[in-house]
Scaffold this motif. Structure first.
Motif, PDB file in Angstrom:
ATOM      1  N   LYS A 144      -8.411   6.147 -10.095  1.00  0.00           N
ATOM      2  CA  LYS A 144      -9.241   7.237 -10.600  1.00  0.00           C
ATOM      3  C   LYS A 144      -9.092   7.453 -12.101  1.00  0.00           C
ATOM      4  N   GLN A 145      -8.097   6.802 -12.687  1.00  0.00           N
ATOM      5  CA  GLN A 145      -7.921   6.819 -14.139  1.00  0.00           C
ATOM      6  C   GLN A 145      -7.579   5.396 -14.571  1.00  0.00           C
ATOM      7  N   PRO A 146      -8.541   4.477 -14.514  1.00  0.00           N
ATOM      8  CA  PRO A 146      -8.242   3.055 -14.662  1.00  0.00           C
ATOM      9  C   PRO A 146      -7.853   2.604 -16.062  1.00  0.00           C
ATOM     10  N   THR A 147      -7.661   3.534 -16.969  1.00  0.00           N
ATOM     11  CA  THR A 147      -7.132   3.164 -18.283  1.00  0.00           C
ATOM     12  C   THR A 147      -5.611   3.267 -18.306  1.00  0.00           C
ATOM     13  N   ARG A 148      -5.008   3.673 -17.179  1.00  0.00           N
ATOM     14  CA  ARG A 148      -3.558   3.839 -17.145  1.00  0.00           C
ATOM     15  C   ARG A 148      -2.990   3.274 -15.850  1.00  0.00           C
ATOM     16  N   GLU A 193      -2.553  11.533  -4.103  1.00  0.00           N
ATOM     17  CA  GLU A 193      -1.689  11.833  -5.247  1.00  0.00           C
ATOM     18  C   GLU A 193      -0.532  12.739  -4.822  1.00  0.00           C
ATOM     19  N   TYR A 194       0.675  12.326  -5.185  1.00  0.00           N
ATOM     20  CA  TYR A 194       1.898  13.037  -4.821  1.00  0.00           C
ATOM     21  C   TYR A 194       2.825  13.145  -6.022  1.00  0.00           C
ATOM     22  N   THR A 195       3.815  13.998  -5.892  1.00  0.00           N
ATOM     23  CA  THR A 195       5.022  13.936  -6.702  1.00  0.00           C
ATOM     24  C   THR A 195       6.151  13.489  -5.783  1.00  0.00           C
ATOM     25  N   ILE A 196       7.283  13.099  -6.373  1.00  0.00           N
ATOM     26  CA  ILE A 196       8.418  12.720  -5.541  1.00  0.00           C
ATOM     27  C   ILE A 196       8.877  13.906  -4.703  1.00  0.00           C
ATOM     28  N   ALA A 197       8.850  15.080  -5.293  1.00  0.00           N
ATOM     29  CA  ALA A 197       9.285  16.282  -4.568  1.00  0.00           C
ATOM     30  C   ALA A 197       8.371  16.560  -3.373  1.00  0.00           C
ATOM     31  N   ARG A 198       7.077  16.409  -3.569  1.00  0.00           N
ATOM     32  CA  ARG A 198       6.157  16.645  -2.464  1.00  0.00           C
ATOM     33  C   ARG A 198       6.348  15.598  -1.365  1.00  0.00           C
ATOM     34  N   ASN A 217      -9.615 -20.529  -6.801  1.00  0.00           N
ATOM     35  CA  ASN A 217     -10.038 -19.272  -6.227  1.00  0.00           C
ATOM     36  C   ASN A 217     -10.824 -18.509  -7.278  1.00  0.00           C
ATOM     37  N   ALA A 218     -11.254 -17.317  -6.961  1.00  0.00           N
ATOM     38  CA  ALA A 218     -11.933 -16.432  -7.891  1.00  0.00           C
ATOM     39  C   ALA A 218     -11.739 -15.016  -7.369  1.00  0.00           C
ATOM     40  N   TYR A 219     -11.942 -13.998  -8.225  1.00  0.00           N
ATOM     41  CA  TYR A 219     -11.731 -12.634  -7.720  1.00  0.00           C
ATOM     42  C   TYR A 219     -12.536 -11.610  -8.497  1.00  0.00           C
ATOM     43  N   TYR A 220     -12.647 -10.443  -7.866  1.00  0.00           N
ATOM     44  CA  TYR A 220     -13.210  -9.244  -8.495  1.00  0.00           C
ATOM     45  C   TYR A 220     -12.141  -8.172  -8.512  1.00  0.00           C
ATOM     46  N   ASN A 221     -11.989  -7.507  -9.645  1.00  0.00           N
ATOM     47  CA  ASN A 221     -11.034  -6.418  -9.802  1.00  0.00           C
ATOM     48  C   ASN A 221     -11.826  -5.133 -10.046  1.00  0.00           C
ATOM     49  N   SER A 222     -11.791  -4.238  -9.068  1.00  0.00           N
ATOM     50  CA  SER A 222     -12.613  -3.033  -9.141  1.00  0.00           C
ATOM     51  C   SER A 222     -12.171  -2.097 -10.255  1.00  0.00           C
ATOM     52  N   ALA A 223     -10.859  -2.016 -10.508  1.00  0.00           N
ATOM     53  CA  ALA A 223     -10.367  -1.082 -11.527  1.00  0.00           C
ATOM     54  C   ALA A 223     -10.819  -1.499 -12.924  1.00  0.00           C
ATOM     55  N   ASN A 224     -10.943  -2.792 -13.154  1.00  0.00           N
ATOM     56  CA  ASN A 224     -11.424  -3.287 -14.442  1.00  0.00           C
ATOM     57  C   ASN A 224     -12.901  -3.661 -14.402  1.00  0.00           C
ATOM     58  N   ASN A 225     -13.525  -3.571 -13.222  1.00  0.00           N
ATOM     59  CA  ASN A 225     -14.916  -3.989 -13.041  1.00  0.00           C
ATOM     60  C   ASN A 225     -15.133  -5.359 -13.677  1.00  0.00           C
ATOM     61  N   ASP A 243     -17.140   1.902 -15.072  1.00  0.00           N
ATOM     62  CA  ASP A 243     -15.898   1.979 -15.845  1.00  0.00           C
ATOM     63  C   ASP A 243     -14.672   1.789 -14.964  1.00  0.00           C
ATOM     64  N   GLY A 244     -14.893   1.477 -13.690  1.00  0.00           N
ATOM     65  CA  GLY A 244     -13.770   1.247 -12.777  1.00  0.00           C
ATOM     66  C   GLY A 244     -13.218   2.500 -12.141  1.00  0.00           C
ATOM     67  N   VAL A 245     -13.846   3.645 -12.352  1.00  0.00           N
ATOM     68  CA  VAL A 245     -13.338   4.905 -11.824  1.00  0.00           C
ATOM     69  C   VAL A 245     -13.729   5.061 -10.360  1.00  0.00           C
ATOM     70  N   LEU A 246     -12.748   5.348  -9.511  1.00  0.00           N
ATOM     71  CA  LEU A 246     -13.014   5.599  -8.100  1.00  0.00           C
ATOM     72  C   LEU A 246     -13.701   6.950  -7.966  1.00  0.00           C
ATOM     73  N   ARG A 247     -15.008   6.920  -7.767  1.00  0.00           N
ATOM     74  CA  ARG A 247     -15.802   8.145  -7.624  1.00  0.00           C
ATOM     75  C   ARG A 247     -17.122   7.799  -6.955  1.00  0.00           C
ATOM     76  N   ASN A 248     -17.797   8.792  -6.413  1.00  0.00           N
ATOM     77  CA  ASN A 248     -19.084   8.566  -5.753  1.00  0.00           C
ATOM     78  C   ASN A 248     -20.218   8.653  -6.764  1.00  0.00           C
ATOM     79  N   TRP A 249     -20.940   7.534  -6.944  1.00  0.00           N
ATOM     80  CA  TRP A 249     -22.082   7.536  -7.846  1.00  0.00           C
ATOM     81  C   TRP A 249     -23.399   7.361  -7.068  1.00  0.00           C
TER      82      TRP A 249
END
Length: 707
Positions: A198-202, A281-286, A503-511, A560-566
């Motif tokens: 959801k934040q594919p730049t990081r 999405e979690y924290t270690i505490a959660r 082989n070949a591949y598609y990477n969704s996060a980098n589109n 842009d590789g963002v996991l969202r509904n378009w």
């Protein structure tokens, strides 16, 4: 070495590691292919069977050998057999393989070239110390030093076993499991660093279910695999006996019983494909609060991730169950479990009694491979994998012509144009979603051949007298590489496969769509072939990878590789109705009696194949510029296109390997990668006069046309 991989190629790579490959790099159960952001064209063995020459096979005068057909079979009854049957009958699966065909033949060419490169370096005495070339040579020499390996026998295991015995509490064992990230050993949970969907730049820390030694949960719970489970228990007992663990038979039974409970908690492979459900999405505490019974903070501290502010939990409902199992299991059994998985992980690098035992179970019993790969082949694969891009750089310099890259760039451009036309003409999609789809298509990144910048291996120590150490340092090298970039922006120049990978591949996060150098050869791509065959081969491959950007999961990310509904709600419903119909078709396919293809598991690849054929054919027609394709040897252009697609999947399997593929693999068996998409294409019916009554005939209204 249990960690989640984000930048490896197929296998431990981002596809399930094959039994043969496991002997070279160790197996990894922490990351199923459906858990990662890369989807690849092919999942077959990435290792070679024999060194059978450096020349690619010839495919007739225009790219397809008509003599390889079986014309006793009607095209509509089994086009896979019609196009390939005689050629397949002549294929003999080598004893050290579980399948054989077009991919394997091309992989043999690549591996033969790697043999020449690696053994050539190993024979030299003038390599600069510390250079990549010297490290490749030393990695090979260490694997080939059988005398030293036999002399050491189980000694390299002893520090690990001592540490396991010293971990005499649940908390200490949680810490130990954290330390196995990037090292030999096992964990109930697979952890690594991935691109944030959801934040594919990081990058972000990701964790999920693990803890089993068989391919997936079905092998514990499905009666069809009961014999494999029984042989697994015998293998566990054998390995425990070899390391001197007390009561090996009784302990093995307890370990398999424990793993069966873990398997019951696991999500199914189909559930694991759902990118919406696996992003939690979690924290270690959660996580500690939601999944008590496991010392999460201790575990992440030991993995050097204790300070992470957030993490993604994949199978959120499975984690509490597995953590509870951990808490209720006696420490002594957990230690035995860890000892076995450590020995199993290290076995390819130990003496013959260990490596042979692992091969006998993981390759022979699980996959039906009757013969073990030679030590030389395993050594070359190890050196190649240990310094993947360094060996890739040598491969490209020797074997990849610049003109191949230029021709591929033009083909990709043509395929993108074709898909753009098809999007505009979709009857089931509205204008708003079409605009978003077109925007995503324009933002595709295309990588061809090899990376623009190569990995730096200066920090990796390789010694000619330390095979186990080389393997361990390689794992840590990769893990430290991931750790160092956790707080850095995503490097979109990176490749997830080496240039020598077929082989070949598609990477969704980098589109992005990526085509390594080694696949750009016949039967996929031949500059001397008829264009129709190339469009059916590499054109279908390009369309397949682009199609992943618009399959049931890839379509959940934007340009842009963002996991969202378009999508609009109506268009999404229309799309899901089409994919449901396609899945129902594949559910009916039965490659072996009692073993059906899982349409839900293979959905993404099936959509990719359907897209590859449809878009590839459209691109071929556009390339004709309004002219009529010539007739060659009595074949029309469309016929040659479909032959081109069919011969890409020309292959045969051992039954045990096919059973494993149906249970674990998101790729359909080869015959249905031909039959499945073609029976939904109107032009195929016209090209081969397929009429009602043919086995795979579909009425026009029943044909699924997605992209």
């Amino acid at each position: 070495m249990k960690r989640l991989l984000i930048g490896a190629a197929a296998g431990a790579l981002l596809l399930p590691a094959t039994a043969a490959l496991a002997q070279d790099i160790g197996h990894d159960h922490a990351c199923l292919d459906e858990s990662c952001t890369i989807v690849s064209l092919f999942s077959g063995e990435e290792t070679a069977a024999g060194w059978q020459g450096t020349e690619a096979p010839k495919y007739g005068t225009w790219g397809f050998d008509l003599a390889g057909r079986d014309t006793a079979v009607a095209p509509g009854d089994d086009f896979f057999r019609y196009a390939n049957g005689t050629a397949i009958d002549k294929l003999i699966i080598p004893s050290d393989r579980t399948s054989y065909g077009s991919f394997a033949l091309l992989r043999e060419l690549s591996d033969n070239r790697m043999k020449e490169l690696v053994t050539g370096l190993a024979a030299r005495t003038d390599l600069a110390p510390g250079s990549d070339e010297a490290k490749i040579a030393d990695a090979y020499r260490a694997y080939m030093d059988e005398a030293r390996i036999e002399q050491l026998d189980a000694q390299p295991l002893q520090p690990y076993l001592s540490a396991i015995r010293a971990a005499d509490s649940h908390e200490k064992l949680a810490a130990y499991m954290g330390q196995t990230v990037g090292r030999f050993g096992g964990s109930f949970f697979g952890t690594g660093i991935t691109i944030d969907a959801k934040q594919p730049t990081r990058y972000v820390v990701s964790t999920g279910q693990s803890g089993i030694g068989l391919p997936n949960r079905d092998y514990y719970l499905d009666a069809r695999y009961a014999d494999k489970k029984e042989k697994y228990q015998a293998y566990v007992a054998d390995m425990l006996g070899m390391i001197g663990w007390a009561n090996p038979a009784e302990t093995a039974a307890a370990i398999v019983a424990l793993e069966t409970k873990i398997a019951e908690a696991h999500w199914t492979p189909i559930q694991n494909r759902n990118r919406d459900e696996t992003y939690n999405e979690y924290t270690i505490a959660r996580l500690a609060a939601d999944a008590p019974g496991f010392d999460w903070q201790t575990y992440f501290d030991a993995a050097e991730l204790g300070g992470t502010p957030r993490l993604i939990v994949r199978q959120d409902t499975a984690m509490p169950k597995i953590a509870a199992l951990y808490a209720e299991t006696p420490v002594e059994l957990l230690q035995a479990w860890e000892a076995f998985h450590t020995a199993d992980d290290m076995a390819p690098f130990l003496s013959k009694r260990f490596s042979d035992a692992q091969w006998a179970f993981r390759s022979r019993d699980l996959s039906g491979q009757p013969g073990q790969r030679s030590r030389e082949k395993r050594a070359i694969s190890f050196a190649e994998n240990a310094l993947g891009e360094a060996t890739g750089r040598l491969y490209v310099a020797e074997y990849f012509p610049a003109e191949s890259k230029a021709k591929m760039e033009q083909l990709v451009a043509n395929l993108r144009t074709a898909l753009s036309h098809r999007i505009d003409g979709l009857s089931w999609m509205g204008a708003e979603t079409k605009a978003a789809a077109q925007e995503k298509l324009t933002k595709f990144t295309v990588k061809i051949g090899y990376p623009d910048k190569w990995r730096d291996y200066s920090g990796l120590e390789v010694r000619a007298d330390d095979l186990v150490g080389n393997a361990e340092r390689r794992g840590l090298f990769e893990w430290n590489y991931d750790l160092a970039r956790l707080d850095e922006p995503v490097d979109k120049s990176e490749w997830g496969m080496t240039p020598q990978t077929v082989n070949a591949y598609y990477n969704s996060a980098n589109n992005e769509i990526v085509f390594p150098a080694a696949i750009l050869q016949p039967p996929f791509f031949d500059p001397d072939a008829d264009p129709a065959v190339n469009y059916g081969g590499i054109g279908g491959v390009i369309g397949h990878e682009i199609g992943h950007g618009f399959d049931d999961q890839g379509s959940k990310s934007d340009g842009d590789g963002v996991l969202r509904n378009w999508w609009t709600a109506e268009d999404k419903a229309n799309f899901e109705a089409l994919t449901t119909r396609l899945g129902a078709q594949y559910d009916q396919y039965e490659p072996l009696p009692g073993y059906h293809v899982q349409g839900g598991l293979t959905m993404g690849e099936n959509i990719g194949d359907a897209s590859g054929v449809a878009v590839g054919l459209e691109a071929y027609h556009l390339s004709l510029n309004g002219q009529v394709a010539p007739v060659l040897d009595g074949t029309t252009g469309d016929q040659r296109f479909f032959y081109g697609w069919a011969q890409v999947w020309q292959s045969k399997y051992r039954d045990e390997a096919l059973k494993q593929q149906v249970a674990t693999d998101p790729h359909s068996p080869a015959q249905f990668r031909v039959i499945g998409p073609l029976r939904n294409v109107d032009a195929w019916y016209d090209a081969f006069d397929v009429e009602p009554g043919a086995k795979y005939y579909l009425a026009p209204e029943d044909r699924v046309r997605i992209w």
